[in-house]
Design a protein around this motif. Structure first.
Motif, mmCIF file in Angstrom:
data_model
loop_
_atom_site.group_PDB
_atom_site.id
_atom_site.type_symbol
_atom_site.label_atom_id
_atom_site.label_comp_id
_atom_site.label_asym_id
_atom_site.label_seq_id
_atom_site.Cartn_x
_atom_site.Cartn_y
_atom_site.Cartn_z
ATOM 1 N N THR A 16 28.572 39.527 37.773
ATOM 2 C CA THR A 16 28.608 38.206 37.146
ATOM 3 C C THR A 16 29.941 37.921 36.461
ATOM 4 N N GLU A 17 30.631 38.961 36.031
ATOM 5 C CA GLU A 17 31.926 38.787 35.370
ATOM 6 C C GLU A 17 33.032 38.644 36.409
ATOM 7 N N GLU A 18 33.980 37.765 36.147
ATOM 8 C CA GLU A 18 35.070 37.514 37.093
ATOM 9 C C GLU A 18 35.855 38.789 37.402
ATOM 10 N N ALA A 19 36.145 39.601 36.396
ATOM 11 C CA ALA A 19 36.911 40.832 36.612
ATOM 12 C C ALA A 19 36.139 41.801 37.515
ATOM 13 N N GLU A 20 34.829 41.875 37.336
ATOM 14 C CA GLU A 20 33.999 42.748 38.179
ATOM 15 C C GLU A 20 33.956 42.235 39.608
ATOM 16 N N ARG A 21 33.828 40.908 39.776
ATOM 17 C CA ARG A 21 33.825 40.315 41.119
ATOM 18 C C ARG A 21 35.150 40.595 41.823
ATOM 19 N N GLN A 22 36.256 40.441 41.089
ATOM 20 C CA GLN A 22 37.568 40.674 41.684
ATOM 21 C C GLN A 22 37.733 42.144 42.060
#
Length: 107
Positions: A16-22
């Motif tokens: 759900t977090e942008e950094a995790e998705r990236q």
């Protein structure tokens, strides 16, 4: 070279977090880069499935081992395809697995 279907199974959730998705996208990009031209179709994640059973009964639970996505690769044989799958980033989550099946060309 034969073609093989990687079916990703598991019940994990997309980050759900942008950094995790990236970080997840970077891991997939790096893995596909390592596989190079063996990647025939990079595939996609998939949503929750429905099962149609004999008699038309429909189950809306994703099945006993939900499909999370797929990829198609070329490999010398199934053992080579298995070897290529061992570094798949989805396997960093113990809730996931990779099913590998040869694609049988009929036409």
């Amino acid at each position: 070279m034969a073609k093989f279907l990687y079916v990703y199974h598991g019940s994990g959730k997309m980050p759900t977090e942008e950094a995790e998705r990236q970080a997840a996208m970077d891991a997939w990009t790096n893995w596909y880069g390592k596989l190079g031209s063996a990647v025939v179709d990079g595939g996609n994640p998939v949503g929750m499935s429905k099962m149609v059973l004999p008699g038309g009964k429909v189950e809306n639970n994703g099945g006993s081992n939900p499909t999370a996505g797929y990829t198609i690769v070329e490999a010398k044989d199934i053992d080579d395809a298995v070897g290529k799958a061992k570094d798949c980033p989805i396997l960093m989550d113990p809730a996931f697995s990779v099913e590998i099946a040869p694609i049988i060309e009929v036409m």
